[in-house]
Design an enzyme around this catalytic site. Structure first.
Site, short mmCIF file in Angstrom:
data_model
loop_
_atom_site.label_atom_id
_atom_site.label_comp_id
_atom_site.label_asym_id
_atom_site.label_seq_id
_atom_site.Cartn_x
_atom_site.Cartn_y
_atom_site.Cartn_z
N LYS A 93 0.85 -1.19 0.00
CA LYS A 93 0.00 0.00 0.00
C LYS A 93 0.88 1.24 0.00
CE LYS A 93 -2.02 1.92 3.66
NZ LYS A 93 -1.83 3.40 3.59
N ASP B 141 -3.45 4.30 -2.06
CA ASP B 141 -4.43 4.70 -1.05
C ASP B 141 -4.42 6.23 -0.86
OD1 ASP B 141 -6.17 4.71 1.17
OD2 ASP B 141 -4.54 4.27 2.57
N LYS C 204 -7.45 8.13 -1.24
CA LYS C 204 -8.76 8.52 -0.68
C LYS C 204 -9.30 9.81 -1.31
CE LYS C 204 -7.84 6.43 3.87
NZ LYS C 204 -6.37 6.24 3.77
N ASP D 290 -13.66 14.94 -3.77
CA ASP D 290 -13.77 16.28 -4.32
C ASP D 290 -15.00 16.31 -5.23
OD1 ASP D 290 -13.11 18.96 -5.31
OD2 ASP D 290 -11.07 18.52 -4.66
N THR E 76 -11.12 3.52 10.26
CA THR E 76 -11.06 2.67 11.45
C THR E 76 -10.62 3.44 12.70
OG1 THR E 76 -8.86 1.94 10.73
CG2 THR E 76 -10.73 0.50 10.24
N ARG F 83 2.13 -0.72 10.91
CA ARG F 83 3.10 -0.71 11.98
C ARG F 83 3.41 -2.08 12.60
NH1 ARG F 83 0.13 4.38 14.65
NH2 ARG F 83 -1.52 3.41 13.40
#
Length: 232
Positions: free
Chosen positions: A32, A59, A61, A64, A119, A211
């Site tokens: 990603k 990614d 997102k 607009d 999330t 992470r």
């Protein structure tokens, strides 16, 4: 595409990212590329990682007005990524325009998925900050159904909601789920989380893990653990 672990390469530079990927001898993890890395390095980092043989989830997102998103997606379609995304909250018109922009002249395009609720968002913050009063599960299902009706391929959602999305939108409608942590790990700033094994059991198609892998003492071992729990 089958079930897989997508490694969130949320690094600040190409140098850090490529050094991290160099650790994976003999494997090509699905990667990603998010805002931090893309804004730091631009499209060239996508080309470099793709040239190494990795599949890529870009990614960014997008959110607009429909015309702007359509034009932006037309640019992203040239990068040969495998998945990209936008916010379902941008409306049906925006999602349909995004599909038009993302589709190449030969009719091919990357998979396009919509973010339902992040999330890091829980019921309290959704009500307080977004003035959305419905239960978060209901909001996610509505966004998922809207994305499907707009012609998208799936959604980004919490693993807690993946099974319900499949029930509402069908087994072939993809669920890409961040918010995955090992049972013995730190949840960080995530609010709605599951372990890789739990995400597998509930029906997630892809888990996005950052992470717990990238900050691990042994990132390859952590990745292999994720694959063992989620895929194998």
């Amino acid at each position: 595409m089958g079930k897989d672990v997508i490694v969130a390469c949320d690094f600040a530079s190409a140098e850090q990212t490529l050094a991290f990927l160099d650790k994976f001898t003999g494997r090509k993890p699905f990667v990603k590329i998010g805002m931090e890395l893309f804004y730091a390095e631009g499209p060239e980092i996508v080309r470099q990682i793709k040239a190494r043989g990795h599949r890529i989830f870009l990614d960014l997102k997008l959110h607009d007005i429909p015309n702007t998103v359509k034009k932006a997606m037309a640019v992203l379609s040239k990068l040969d990524v495998d998945i990209t995304n936008l916010h379902a909250a941008g409306t049906t018109a925006m999602m349909q325009a995004a599909l038009e922009g993302l589709t190449r002249p030969d009719g091919t395009r990357p998979l396009l998925i919509a973010v339902t609720q992040l999330t890091s968002t829980d019921q309290q913050s959704m009500e307080r900050d977004l003035l959305i009063r419905e239960p978060i599960d209901q909001v996610v299902m509505h966004y998922a159904e809207t994305a499907k009706n707009a012609g998208l391929d799936g959604v980004v959602c919490s693993p807690l909601e993946a099974g319900k999305v499949h029930e509402a939108c069908g087994a072939s409608f993809l669920t890409v789920t961040p918010g995955v942590r090992f049972a013995d790990g730190d949840v960080g700033d995530q609010k709605r989380v599951m372990t890789p094994a739990q995400a597998k059991a509930i029906g997630s198609d892809y888990i996005v893990v950052g992470r717990p892998i990238t900050a691990a003492a042994d990132p390859v071992a952590a990745y292999e653990r994720c694959v063992a729990e989620f895929v194998d």
